[in-house]
Write a protein that holds these residues in place. Sequence first.
Motif, PDB file in Angstrom:
ATOM      1  N   GLU A 111       0.824  -1.197   0.000  1.00 36.35           N
ATOM      2  CA  GLU A 111       0.000   0.000   0.000  1.00 36.35           C
ATOM      3  C   GLU A 111       0.866   1.258   0.000  1.00 36.35           C
ATOM      4  OE1 GLU A 111      -2.456   0.450   3.448  1.00 36.35           O
ATOM      5  OE2 GLU A 111      -0.775   0.400   4.854  1.00 36.35           O
ATOM      6  N   PHE A 112       0.293   2.288  -0.579  1.00 36.55           N
ATOM      7  CA  PHE A 112       0.939   3.591  -0.638  1.00 36.55           C
ATOM      8  C   PHE A 112       0.994   4.220   0.747  1.00 36.55           C
ATOM      9  CE2 PHE A 112       2.028   7.729  -2.113  1.00 36.55           C
ATOM     10  CZ  PHE A 112       1.214   8.632  -1.454  1.00 36.55           C
ATOM     11  N   VAL A 113       2.108   4.864   1.070  1.00 30.92           N
ATOM     12  CA  VAL A 113       2.262   5.562   2.337  1.00 30.92           C
ATOM     13  C   VAL A 113       2.412   7.066   2.123  1.00 30.92           C
ATOM     14  CG1 VAL A 113       3.710   5.854   4.379  1.00 30.92           C
ATOM     15  CG2 VAL A 113       3.280   3.548   3.465  1.00 30.92           C
ATOM     16  N   ALA A 114       3.369   7.466   1.287  1.00 27.02           N
ATOM     17  CA  ALA A 114       3.634   8.892   1.100  1.00 27.02           C
ATOM     18  C   ALA A 114       4.389   9.107  -0.197  1.00 27.02           C
ATOM     19  CB  ALA A 114       4.439   9.453   2.271  1.00 27.02           C
ATOM     20  N   ALA A 115       4.271  10.324  -0.740  1.00 24.37           N
ATOM     21  CA  ALA A 115       4.996  10.689  -1.954  1.00 24.37           C
ATOM     22  C   ALA A 115       5.483  12.123  -1.837  1.00 24.37           C
ATOM     23  CB  ALA A 115       4.099  10.536  -3.180  1.00 24.37           C
ATOM     24  N   ILE A 116       6.545  12.414  -2.586  1.00 24.21           N
ATOM     25  CA  ILE A 116       7.108  13.761  -2.594  1.00 24.21           C
ATOM     26  C   ILE A 116       7.549  14.087  -4.010  1.00 24.21           C
ATOM     27  CG2 ILE A 116       9.428  12.958  -1.956  1.00 24.21           C
ATOM     28  CD1 ILE A 116       9.639  15.519  -0.201  1.00 24.21           C
ATOM     29  N   SER A 117       7.305  15.323  -4.426  1.00 27.13           N
ATOM     30  CA  SER A 117       7.685  15.741  -5.772  1.00 27.13           C
ATOM     31  C   SER A 117       9.195  15.911  -5.871  1.00 27.13           C
ATOM     32  CB  SER A 117       6.989  17.054  -6.116  1.00 27.13           C
ATOM     33  OG  SER A 117       7.411  18.079  -5.223  1.00 27.13           O
ATOM     34  N   TRP A 118       9.690  16.119  -7.101  1.00 26.14           N
ATOM     35  CA  TRP A 118      11.126  16.199  -7.314  1.00 26.14           C
ATOM     36  C   TRP A 118      11.761  17.335  -6.524  1.00 26.14           C
ATOM     37  CZ3 TRP A 118      13.488  20.557  -9.173  1.00 26.14           C
ATOM     38  CH2 TRP A 118      12.658  21.526  -9.741  1.00 26.14           C
ATOM     39  N   SER A 119      11.032  18.423  -6.334  1.00 22.66           N
ATOM     40  CA  SER A 119      11.576  19.582  -5.621  1.00 22.66           C
ATOM     41  C   SER A 119      11.348  19.504  -4.122  1.00 22.66           C
ATOM     42  CB  SER A 119      10.921  20.852  -6.145  1.00 22.66           C
ATOM     43  OG  SER A 119       9.539  20.867  -5.796  1.00 22.66           O
ATOM     44  N   GLY A 120      10.473  18.608  -3.707  1.00 21.78           N
ATOM     45  CA  GLY A 120      10.085  18.561  -2.301  1.00 21.78           C
ATOM     46  C   GLY A 120       8.937  19.487  -1.965  1.00 21.78           C
ATOM     47  N   ARG A 163      13.143  15.052   1.410  1.00 23.86           N
ATOM     48  CA  ARG A 163      14.243  14.626   0.545  1.00 23.86           C
ATOM     49  C   ARG A 163      15.374  15.629   0.595  1.00 23.86           C
ATOM     50  NH1 ARG A 163      11.862  13.871  -5.142  1.00 23.86           N
ATOM     51  NH2 ARG A 163      14.061  13.567  -5.758  1.00 23.86           N
ATOM     52  N   ASP A 164      16.554  15.129   0.301  1.00 25.26           N
ATOM     53  CA  ASP A 164      17.752  15.955   0.194  1.00 25.26           C
ATOM     54  C   ASP A 164      18.373  15.622  -1.163  1.00 25.26           C
ATOM     55  OD1 ASP A 164      20.284  17.124   0.250  1.00 25.26           O
ATOM     56  OD2 ASP A 164      20.568  16.713   2.375  1.00 25.26           O
ATOM     57  N   ASN A 165      18.142  16.466  -2.147  1.00 23.03           N
ATOM     58  CA  ASN A 165      18.620  16.159  -3.494  1.00 23.03           C
ATOM     59  C   ASN A 165      20.140  16.181  -3.586  1.00 23.03           C
ATOM     60  OD1 ASN A 165      16.048  15.736  -4.458  1.00 23.03           O
ATOM     61  ND2 ASN A 165      15.840  17.789  -5.346  1.00 23.03           N
ATOM     62  N   ALA A 166      20.779  16.957  -2.744  1.00 27.12           N
ATOM     63  CA  ALA A 166      22.245  16.970  -2.749  1.00 27.12           C
ATOM     64  C   ALA A 166      22.814  15.637  -2.288  1.00 27.12           C
ATOM     65  CB  ALA A 166      22.755  18.090  -1.856  1.00 27.12           C
ATOM     66  N   LYS A 167      22.063  14.932  -1.456  1.00 32.51           N
ATOM     67  CA  LYS A 167      22.501  13.620  -0.958  1.00 32.51           C
ATOM     68  C   LYS A 167      21.811  12.467  -1.669  1.00 32.51           C
ATOM     69  CE  LYS A 167      23.658  15.254   3.696  1.00 32.51           C
ATOM     70  NZ  LYS A 167      23.401  15.093   5.151  1.00 32.51           N
ATOM     71  N   SER A 168      20.952  12.785  -2.641  1.00 25.11           N
ATOM     72  CA  SER A 168      20.215  11.751  -3.384  1.00 25.11           C
ATOM     73  C   SER A 168      19.501  10.798  -2.433  1.00 25.11           C
ATOM     74  CB  SER A 168      21.163  10.967  -4.304  1.00 25.11           C
ATOM     75  OG  SER A 168      21.744  11.814  -5.269  1.00 25.11           O
ATOM     76  N   THR A 169      18.838  11.361  -1.454  1.00 23.42           N
ATOM     77  CA  THR A 169      18.199  10.551  -0.411  1.00 23.42           C
ATOM     78  C   THR A 169      16.807  11.078  -0.108  1.00 23.42           C
ATOM     79  OG1 THR A 169      20.356  10.028   0.559  1.00 23.42           O
ATOM     80  CG2 THR A 169      18.418   9.684   1.945  1.00 23.42           C
ATOM     81  N   VAL A 170      15.892  10.153   0.098  1.00 21.00           N
ATOM     82  CA  VAL A 170      14.552  10.491   0.562  1.00 21.00           C
ATOM     83  C   VAL A 170      14.369   9.851   1.931  1.00 21.00           C
ATOM     84  CG1 VAL A 170      13.467   8.525  -0.602  1.00 21.00           C
ATOM     85  CG2 VAL A 170      12.105  10.544  -0.052  1.00 21.00           C
ATOM     86  N   TYR A 171      13.610  10.521   2.782  1.00 26.36           N
ATOM     87  CA  TYR A 171      13.438  10.088   4.161  1.00 26.36           C
ATOM     88  C   TYR A 171      11.957   9.888   4.476  1.00 26.36           C
ATOM     89  CZ  TYR A 171      18.101  12.155   4.392  1.00 26.36           C
ATOM     90  OH  TYR A 171      19.424  12.488   4.144  1.00 26.36           O
ATOM     91  N   LEU A 172      11.710   9.067   5.486  1.00 27.98           N
ATOM     92  CA  LEU A 172      10.373   8.953   6.046  1.00 27.98           C
ATOM     93  C   LEU A 172      10.507   8.969   7.558  1.00 27.98           C
ATOM     94  CD1 LEU A 172       7.355   8.601   5.285  1.00 27.98           C
ATOM     95  CD2 LEU A 172       7.678   6.152   5.753  1.00 27.98           C
ATOM     96  N   GLN A 173      10.142  10.088   8.145  1.00 27.73           N
ATOM     97  CA  GLN A 173      10.135  10.210   9.605  1.00 27.73           C
ATOM     98  C   GLN A 173       8.805   9.679  10.101  1.00 27.73           C
ATOM     99  OE1 GLN A 173      12.529  11.449  11.916  1.00 27.73           O
ATOM    100  NE2 GLN A 173      11.072  10.550  13.348  1.00 27.73           N
ATOM    101  N   MET A 174       8.850   8.693  10.963  1.00 29.80           N
ATOM    102  CA  MET A 174       7.641   8.049  11.465  1.00 29.80           C
ATOM    103  C   MET A 174       7.553   8.251  12.966  1.00 29.80           C
ATOM    104  SD  MET A 174       7.741   4.518   9.245  1.00 29.80           S
ATOM    105  CE  MET A 174       9.157   3.873  10.120  1.00 29.80           C
ATOM    106  N   ASN A 175       6.545   8.960  13.401  1.00 30.08           N
ATOM    107  CA  ASN A 175       6.309   9.223  14.818  1.00 30.08           C
ATOM    108  C   ASN A 175       5.014   8.564  15.277  1.00 30.08           C
ATOM    109  OD1 ASN A 175       8.614  10.908  14.797  1.00 30.08           O
ATOM    110  ND2 ASN A 175       7.388  12.706  14.263  1.00 30.08           N
ATOM    111  N   SER A 176       4.867   8.447  16.578  1.00 24.93           N
ATOM    112  CA  SER A 176       3.645   7.871  17.154  1.00 24.93           C
ATOM    113  C   SER A 176       3.300   6.549  16.488  1.00 24.93           C
ATOM    114  CB  SER A 176       2.479   8.857  17.005  1.00 24.93           C
ATOM    115  OG  SER A 176       2.764  10.090  17.633  1.00 24.93           O
ATOM    116  N   LEU A 177       4.294   5.699  16.381  1.00 27.36           N
ATOM    117  CA  LEU A 177       4.100   4.435  15.668  1.00 27.36           C
ATOM    118  C   LEU A 177       3.109   3.530  16.387  1.00 27.36           C
ATOM    119  CD1 LEU A 177       7.765   3.922  14.522  1.00 27.36           C
ATOM    120  CD2 LEU A 177       5.770   3.884  13.007  1.00 27.36           C
TER     121      LEU A 177
END
Length: 123
Positions: A46-55, A72-86
């Motif tokens: 299932e889908f959780v989240a998406a982000i555009s190229w610019s953020g 996302r951090d385009n300089a580091k070529s990395t996307v993140y998912l911060q998950m709270n209240s799991l």
Amino acid sequence: QVQLVESGGGLVQAGGSLKLSCAASGRTFSDYAMGWFRQAPGKEREFVAAISWSGGTTKYEDSVRGRFTISRDNAKSTVYLQMNSLKPEDTAVYYCAADLFFDMVESGRLNNWGQGTQVTVSS
């Protein structure tokens, strides 16, 4: 094609937090919209989240909105998912994925996927 490698999964108690990372290589990262998906045992992915190229644009599945943050951090070529209240129901293998078109990400009909990282939330 872009190669994706997730990390950051683990075991956490309910109410805790985790931050997933997805490192990309192979193509220009900033060309791609990015997404996070998850698959629990016996369930469909299932889908959780998406982000555009610019953020500048993000989208969330209803059950995670307000608890999860994609960035996302385009300089580091990395996307993140911060998950709270799991919650225990967040337990799943989490995958990142990429597509050239933001509107396509939520569909899940994508060609670029990582191998997944396990997130387990204990009650």
